[in-house]
Design a protein around this motif. Structure first.
Motif, PDB file in Angstrom:
ATOM      1  N   GLN A   1      15.833   7.758 -13.050  1.00 31.83           N
ATOM      2  CA  GLN A   1      15.209   8.623 -12.062  1.00 31.83           C
ATOM      3  C   GLN A   1      15.385   8.009 -10.684  1.00 31.83           C
ATOM      4  O   GLN A   1      15.138   6.829 -10.482  1.00 31.83           O
ATOM      5  N   GLU A   2      15.822   8.869  -9.737  1.00 29.92           N
ATOM      6  CA  GLU A   2      16.050   8.369  -8.389  1.00 29.92           C
ATOM      7  C   GLU A   2      14.725   8.001  -7.717  1.00 29.92           C
ATOM      8  O   GLU A   2      13.728   8.703  -7.856  1.00 29.92           O
ATOM      9  N   GLN A   3      14.757   6.910  -6.985  1.00 22.36           N
ATOM     10  CA  GLN A   3      13.550   6.457  -6.324  1.00 22.36           C
ATOM     11  C   GLN A   3      13.896   5.777  -5.014  1.00 22.36           C
ATOM     12  O   GLN A   3      14.893   5.043  -4.925  1.00 22.36           O
ATOM     13  N   LEU A   4      13.094   6.059  -3.993  1.00 28.63           N
ATOM     14  CA  LEU A   4      13.189   5.376  -2.713  1.00 28.63           C
ATOM     15  C   LEU A   4      11.846   4.702  -2.475  1.00 28.63           C
ATOM     16  O   LEU A   4      10.806   5.365  -2.513  1.00 28.63           O
ATOM     17  N   VAL A   5      11.869   3.401  -2.214  1.00 24.79           N
ATOM     18  CA  VAL A   5      10.624   2.653  -2.050  1.00 24.79           C
ATOM     19  C   VAL A   5      10.653   1.926  -0.709  1.00 24.79           C
ATOM     20  O   VAL A   5      11.494   1.047  -0.491  1.00 24.79           O
ATOM     21  N   GLU A   6       9.721   2.306   0.161  1.00 19.40           N
ATOM     22  CA  GLU A   6       9.631   1.687   1.478  1.00 19.40           C
ATOM     23  C   GLU A   6       8.748   0.447   1.435  1.00 19.40           C
ATOM     24  O   GLU A   6       7.823   0.358   0.615  1.00 19.40           O
ATOM     25  N   SER A   7       9.008  -0.478   2.332  1.00 22.79           N
ATOM     26  CA  SER A   7       8.176  -1.656   2.497  1.00 22.79           C
ATOM     27  C   SER A   7       8.305  -2.153   3.931  1.00 22.79           C
ATOM     28  O   SER A   7       9.204  -1.721   4.663  1.00 22.79           O
ATOM     29  N   GLY A   8       7.411  -3.055   4.318  1.00 21.79           N
ATOM     30  CA  GLY A   8       7.493  -3.661   5.637  1.00 21.79           C
ATOM     31  C   GLY A   8       6.528  -3.119   6.661  1.00 21.79           C
ATOM     32  O   GLY A   8       6.471  -3.621   7.782  1.00 21.79           O
ATOM     33  N   GLY A   9       5.760  -2.112   6.299  1.00 27.39           N
ATOM     34  CA  GLY A   9       4.785  -1.582   7.236  1.00 27.39           C
ATOM     35  C   GLY A   9       3.632  -2.551   7.432  1.00 27.39           C
ATOM     36  O   GLY A   9       3.505  -3.553   6.728  1.00 27.39           O
ATOM     37  N   GLY A  10       2.783  -2.259   8.414  1.00 29.04           N
ATOM     38  CA  GLY A  10       1.632  -3.110   8.669  1.00 29.04           C
ATOM     39  C   GLY A  10       1.031  -2.850  10.022  1.00 29.04           C
ATOM     40  O   GLY A  10       1.326  -1.833  10.667  1.00 29.04           O
ATOM     41  N   LEU A  11       0.201  -3.778  10.449  1.00 33.03           N
ATOM     42  CA  LEU A  11      -0.487  -3.695  11.738  1.00 33.03           C
ATOM     43  C   LEU A  11       0.179  -4.654  12.718  1.00 33.03           C
ATOM     44  O   LEU A  11       0.398  -5.830  12.401  1.00 33.03           O
ATOM     45  N   VAL A  12       0.494  -4.151  13.897  1.00 37.71           N
ATOM     46  CA  VAL A  12       1.151  -4.975  14.910  1.00 37.71           C
ATOM     47  C   VAL A  12       0.607  -4.582  16.276  1.00 37.71           C
ATOM     48  O   VAL A  12       0.189  -3.432  16.487  1.00 37.71           O
TER      49      VAL A  12
ATOM     50  N   CYS B   1      13.942   0.149   2.879  1.00 38.09           N
ATOM     51  CA  CYS B   1      13.876   1.224   1.897  1.00 38.09           C
ATOM     52  C   CYS B   1      14.886   0.889   0.810  1.00 38.09           C
ATOM     53  O   CYS B   1      16.098   0.927   1.047  1.00 38.09           O
ATOM     54  N   ALA B   2      14.377   0.563  -0.358  1.00 42.55           N
ATOM     55  CA  ALA B   2      15.234   0.227  -1.488  1.00 42.55           C
ATOM     56  C   ALA B   2      15.411   1.440  -2.377  1.00 42.55           C
ATOM     57  O   ALA B   2      14.431   2.066  -2.803  1.00 42.55           O
ATOM     58  N   ALA B   3      16.656   1.781  -2.641  1.00 46.08           N
ATOM     59  CA  ALA B   3      16.968   2.941  -3.467  1.00 46.08           C
ATOM     60  C   ALA B   3      17.328   2.492  -4.866  1.00 46.08           C
ATOM     61  O   ALA B   3      17.965   1.459  -5.062  1.00 46.08           O
ATOM     62  N   SER B   4      16.936   3.275  -5.844  1.00 46.30           N
ATOM     63  CA  SER B   4      17.269   2.969  -7.233  1.00 46.30           C
ATOM     64  C   SER B   4      17.470   4.265  -8.005  1.00 46.30           C
ATOM     65  O   SER B   4      17.098   5.344  -7.544  1.00 46.30           O
ATOM     66  N   GLY B   5      18.057   4.143  -9.152  1.00 45.81           N
ATOM     67  CA  GLY B   5      18.249   5.304 -10.003  1.00 45.81           C
ATOM     68  C   GLY B   5      19.597   5.965  -9.836  1.00 45.81           C
ATOM     69  O   GLY B   5      20.049   6.707 -10.694  1.00 45.81           O
ATOM     70  N   ARG B   6      20.218   5.746  -8.705  1.00 46.09           N
ATOM     71  CA  ARG B   6      21.578   6.207  -8.460  1.00 46.09           C
ATOM     72  C   ARG B   6      22.124   5.412  -7.291  1.00 46.09           C
ATOM     73  O   ARG B   6      21.381   4.747  -6.585  1.00 46.09           O
TER      74      ARG B   6
END
Length: 120
Positions: free
Chosen positions: A1-12, A22-27
């Motif tokens: 199953q295709e998936q896009l997973v974001e990371s790195g957000g926060g308070l600045v 954004c790491a993509a997986s599944g394809r």
């Protein structure tokens, strides 16, 4: 199953920097255009940046000169380097992917979003 997973957000603090991933997986998304969108509270989702599979980049006027989109096809990952952040950049940032090689409002694949908060 295709998936896009974001990371790195926060308070600045205003004027600071963040790097979203954004790491993509599944394809393999190497032939897809990859996009970043954002949605602030009470506002509609808006386009931020896009990069074609060949590396052509597109930016919203509001972020041009401050944000940089890039991709690493070997890692199936797209990045958004955000510099000189402003309080008005506060939003949930979404990664998206589509086979059309230009910015579109309705990409076929979406991530779940990551919160970016810029304090004044």
């Amino acid at each position: 199953q295709e998936q896009l997973v974001e990371s790195g957000g926060g308070l600045v603090q205003a004027g600071g920097s963040l790097r979203l991933s954004c790491a993509a997986s599944g394809r393999t998304f190497s032939r897809y255009a990859m996009d970043w969108f954002r949605q602030a509270p009470g506002k509609e989702r808006e386009f931020v940046a896009a990069i074609s599979w060949r590396g052509s980049t597109y930016y919203a006027d509001s972020v041009k000169g401050r944000f940089t989109i890039s991709r690493d096809n070997a890692k199936n990952t797209v990045y958004l380097q955000m510099n000189s952040l402003k309080p008005e950049d506060t939003a949930v940032y979404y990664c998206a992917a589509d086979l059309r090689q230009f910015p579109v409002a309705d990409p076929g694949y979406w991530g779940q979003g990551t919160q970016v908060t810029v304090s004044s």
